[in-house]
Write a protein that holds these residues in place. Structure first.
Motif, mmCIF file in Angstrom:
data_model
loop_
_atom_site.group_PDB
_atom_site.id
_atom_site.type_symbol
_atom_site.label_atom_id
_atom_site.label_comp_id
_atom_site.label_asym_id
_atom_site.label_seq_id
_atom_site.Cartn_x
_atom_site.Cartn_y
_atom_site.Cartn_z
ATOM 1 N N LYS A 145 -27.007 7.925 -11.342
ATOM 2 C CA LYS A 145 -26.994 7.824 -12.594
ATOM 3 C C LYS A 145 -25.583 7.967 -13.360
ATOM 4 N N LEU A 146 -24.859 9.062 -12.983
ATOM 5 C CA LEU A 146 -23.538 9.394 -13.398
ATOM 6 C C LEU A 146 -22.805 8.295 -13.103
ATOM 7 N N MET A 147 -22.721 7.803 -12.160
ATOM 8 C CA MET A 147 -21.872 6.808 -11.629
ATOM 9 C C MET A 147 -21.962 5.297 -12.755
ATOM 10 N N LYS A 148 -23.129 5.178 -13.038
ATOM 11 C CA LYS A 148 -23.549 4.011 -13.934
ATOM 12 C C LYS A 148 -23.114 4.328 -15.419
ATOM 13 N N GLU A 149 -23.267 5.778 -15.784
ATOM 14 C CA GLU A 149 -22.632 6.060 -17.107
ATOM 15 C C GLU A 149 -21.089 5.764 -17.150
ATOM 16 N N LEU A 150 -20.559 6.261 -16.186
ATOM 17 C CA LEU A 150 -19.311 5.972 -16.042
ATOM 18 C C LEU A 150 -18.530 4.467 -15.879
ATOM 19 N N GLY A 151 -19.387 3.661 -15.692
ATOM 20 C CA GLY A 151 -18.983 2.210 -15.875
ATOM 21 C C GLY A 151 -18.879 1.514 -14.498
ATOM 22 N N TYR A 152 -19.344 2.215 -13.622
ATOM 23 C CA TYR A 152 -19.141 1.886 -12.216
ATOM 24 C C TYR A 152 -20.221 0.670 -11.977
ATOM 25 N N ALA A 169 0.726 -1.313 0.186
ATOM 26 C CA ALA A 169 -0.156 -0.039 0.121
ATOM 27 C C ALA A 169 0.792 1.116 0.060
ATOM 28 N N ARG A 170 1.790 1.316 0.743
ATOM 29 C CA ARG A 170 2.785 2.445 0.726
ATOM 30 C C ARG A 170 3.571 2.661 -0.514
ATOM 31 N N LYS A 171 3.941 1.443 -1.144
ATOM 32 C CA LYS A 171 4.665 1.479 -2.519
ATOM 33 C C LYS A 171 3.795 2.005 -3.756
ATOM 34 N N THR A 172 2.343 1.650 -3.715
ATOM 35 C CA THR A 172 1.500 1.906 -4.924
ATOM 36 C C THR A 172 0.740 3.274 -4.610
ATOM 37 N N GLY A 173 0.596 3.808 -3.538
ATOM 38 C CA GLY A 173 -0.263 4.942 -3.158
ATOM 39 C C GLY A 173 -1.809 4.802 -3.579
ATOM 40 N N SER A 174 -2.376 5.914 -4.029
ATOM 41 C CA SER A 174 -3.548 5.737 -4.180
ATOM 42 C C SER A 174 -4.202 5.322 -5.454
ATOM 43 N N LEU A 175 -3.757 4.215 -5.994
ATOM 44 C CA LEU A 175 -4.230 3.567 -6.968
ATOM 45 C C LEU A 175 -5.928 3.376 -7.008
ATOM 46 N N PRO A 176 -6.819 3.799 -8.047
ATOM 47 C CA PRO A 176 -7.939 3.694 -8.038
ATOM 48 C C PRO A 176 -8.374 2.248 -8.265
ATOM 49 N N PRO A 177 -9.349 1.985 -7.481
ATOM 50 C CA PRO A 177 -9.949 0.487 -7.486
ATOM 51 C C PRO A 177 -10.669 0.231 -8.860
ATOM 52 N N PRO A 178 -10.584 -1.251 -9.167
ATOM 53 C CA PRO A 178 -11.215 -1.559 -10.348
ATOM 54 C C PRO A 178 -12.935 -0.993 -10.165
ATOM 55 N N LYS A 179 -13.165 -0.684 -11.534
ATOM 56 C CA LYS A 179 -14.846 -0.077 -11.415
ATOM 57 C C LYS A 179 -15.828 -0.797 -11.094
ATOM 58 N N HIS A 180 -15.404 -2.225 -11.692
ATOM 59 C CA HIS A 180 -16.613 -3.642 -11.500
ATOM 60 C C HIS A 180 -16.717 -3.674 -9.966
ATOM 61 N N ILE A 181 -15.885 -3.434 -9.053
ATOM 62 C CA ILE A 181 -16.123 -3.586 -7.779
ATOM 63 C C ILE A 181 -16.688 -2.477 -6.866
ATOM 64 N N LEU A 182 -16.992 -1.460 -7.786
ATOM 65 C CA LEU A 182 -17.529 0.021 -6.947
ATOM 66 C C LEU A 182 -19.121 -0.143 -7.213
ATOM 67 N N ASN A 183 -20.025 0.317 -6.141
ATOM 68 C CA ASN A 183 -21.300 0.528 -6.407
ATOM 69 C C ASN A 183 -21.341 1.674 -7.261
ATOM 70 N N ALA A 184 -22.836 1.928 -7.772
ATOM 71 C CA ALA A 184 -23.110 2.811 -8.845
ATOM 72 C C ALA A 184 -24.545 3.405 -8.185
ATOM 73 N N PRO A 185 -24.652 4.110 -7.139
ATOM 74 C CA PRO A 185 -25.774 4.618 -6.750
ATOM 75 C C PRO A 185 -26.368 5.841 -7.439
#
Length: 433
Positions: free
Chosen positions: A367-374, A349-365
């Motif tokens: 409309k915008l988040m759904k359009e972005l592929g969450y 975690a220290r080495k990789t910093g703030s990498l974004p998580p993969p979108k498929h395991i993010l919730n999409a509550p």
């Protein structure tokens, strides 16, 4: 001899009467006083440098200091940090300076319980030690690393004195019996029990002997009778200082080493010294996770349950719960795989910093988040065979680098089953690629 010792109400304590008058009479501490040992070399050369004697009570710190100073031809001034203030200390330093200037004689300033001096008072000693006004000999029962200022430690060697063995304490008793002219009224077993009661402290032992010498020599005391006559000494244990951490360390390492007997012993030592049982249970909890872990997940359950039972019942019955928890953790299969896994995870975690998580395991509550592929492409594991989808949960950059596993179970206990599961899941993931 007996009449003069016991008929005189102003007589000195037996420990004082038997205080060695020459360094060769000191019992024990050969590692410091022998011809090739540090203090022996100083004495042979009649040249002293400042030093600290660190050791338990009643092993000869004051006696050794006095005899070395006098035998080497130094003036000897004795102070106690308990009763000496900064004004008294400055008066002593001035006296030593005057003696050095007028007679060319060096002074040993022996300070008992040196650790009780505040840091400003310890600092006040530094110039006099630095310019040779005094040779400082300090005595302390506490670890100098924690109790003395670093500047003082850099100007004085630290020598550790050992607690006296039962054989050495036996020599002390023999000297007392010769001095008094009578034997202690004890059976052989009671004699050994007396030495154990002293716990390595010659001064305390001679105090016990004083009481026993008053008894009729013809009626020998057995162990129960001895215990009725003299008080059992409380174990040396300071809950807030080094001994507290030393015994906790011994306890934890014994648990880790699967030595149930030693684990029981160190726990009993702490309880007899007045340690809070919660401290012991906290360390047990740490061992149940750090050293047993998933090799036997029930270890933590056993400890927490025993802890809860102890809090409800208390002592003395509560020691049964403590003993059961100790037995379980000490004899359980050992694994630190979870502990190491989290360390590796933290490093990653220290080495990789703030990498974004993969979108498929993010919730999409929204409309915008759904359009972005969450949440697109997420597979609900319970809908898959064996409740295992094999999808990726790492950030993309980590997943693409094919990182080594963080959690590596061993072949002991329950982790053997976990290792088989991980191998099965790994093969399922591989088959999907």
């Amino acid at each position: 001899m007996t009449a003069s010792l016991f008929s005189n109400t102003t007589r000195r304590p037996l420990a004082d009467e038997l205080r060695p008058q020459h360094i060769s009479e000191v019992i024990g501490q050969e590692h410091l006083l022998g011809p090739a040992a540090p203090l022996g070399i100083m004495l042979a050369n009649q040249q002293l440098s400042s030093f600290i004697l660190w050791g338990p009570p009643g092993v000869g710190k004051t006696t050794i200091s006095r005899l070395i100073a006098l035998d080497a031809g130094y003036e000897f001034i004795q102070l106690s940090a308990v009763s000496t203030g900064i004004v008294d200390l400055r008066r002593t330093l001035a006296k030593a300076s005057d003696l050095r200037a007028s007679a060319g004689k060096a002074t040993v300033a022996f300070i008992d319980e040196l650790h009780r001096f505040s840091r400003p008072v310890q600092d006040a000693l530094l110039p006099a030690v630095e310019d040779g006004t005094i040779v400082l000999i300090g005595a302390t029962t506490e670890n100098p690393s924690f109790s003395l200022v670093s500047a003082l430690l850099s100007r004085a060697k630290v020598f550790t004195l050992n607690r006296l063995s039962n054989a050495q304490l036996g020599t002390v008793v023999e000297r007392a019996e010769r001095h008094i002219g009578k034997s202690l009224p004890l059976t052989a077993d009671a004699h050994q029990a007396l030495l154990a009661m002293a716990d390595g402290d010659a001064r305390y032992l001679l105090g016990l002997c004083e009481t026993l010498f008053l008894l009729d020599e013809s009626a020998l005391l057995d162990v129960p009778a001895l215990s009725a006559v003299v008080q059992t000494r409380a174990p040396l244990y300071d809950k807030g200082q080094e001994e507290h951490f030393n015994l906790l360390s011994c306890f934890h390492k014994s648990l880790r080493g699967s030595d149930v007997d030693a684990s029981m012993y160190w726990a009993a030592r702490m309880l007899q010294g007045g340690e809070d049982p919660a401290v012991i249970f906290r360390r047990l909890s740490c061992a149940a996770s750090e050293d047993v872990g998933m090799a036997d997940p029930n270890a933590m359950v056993q400890v927490v349950t025993a802890w809860q039972a102890f809090e409800r019942v208390g002592l003395p019955e509560g020691r049964l719960f403590l003993a059961q928890a100790i037995s379980y953790v000490a004899t359980a299969p050992k694994s630190n795989a979870s502990y190491l896994a989290f360390d590796r995870a933290a490093a990653l975690a220290r080495k990789t910093g703030s990498l974004p998580p993969p979108k498929h395991i993010l919730n999409a509550p929204t409309k915008l988040m759904k359009e972005l592929g969450y949440h697109v492409g997420y597979q609900y594991d319970h809908d898959r065979p064996d409740a295992f989808s094999g999808q990726e949960f790492y950030p993309d950059d980590i997943a693409q680098s094919s990182p080594d596993p963080l959690y590596v179970p061993n072949e002991r206990g329950f982790e053997r089953d976990i290792k088989n599961r991980l191998a099965f899941w790994a093969s399922r993931r591989q088959s999907k690629r």
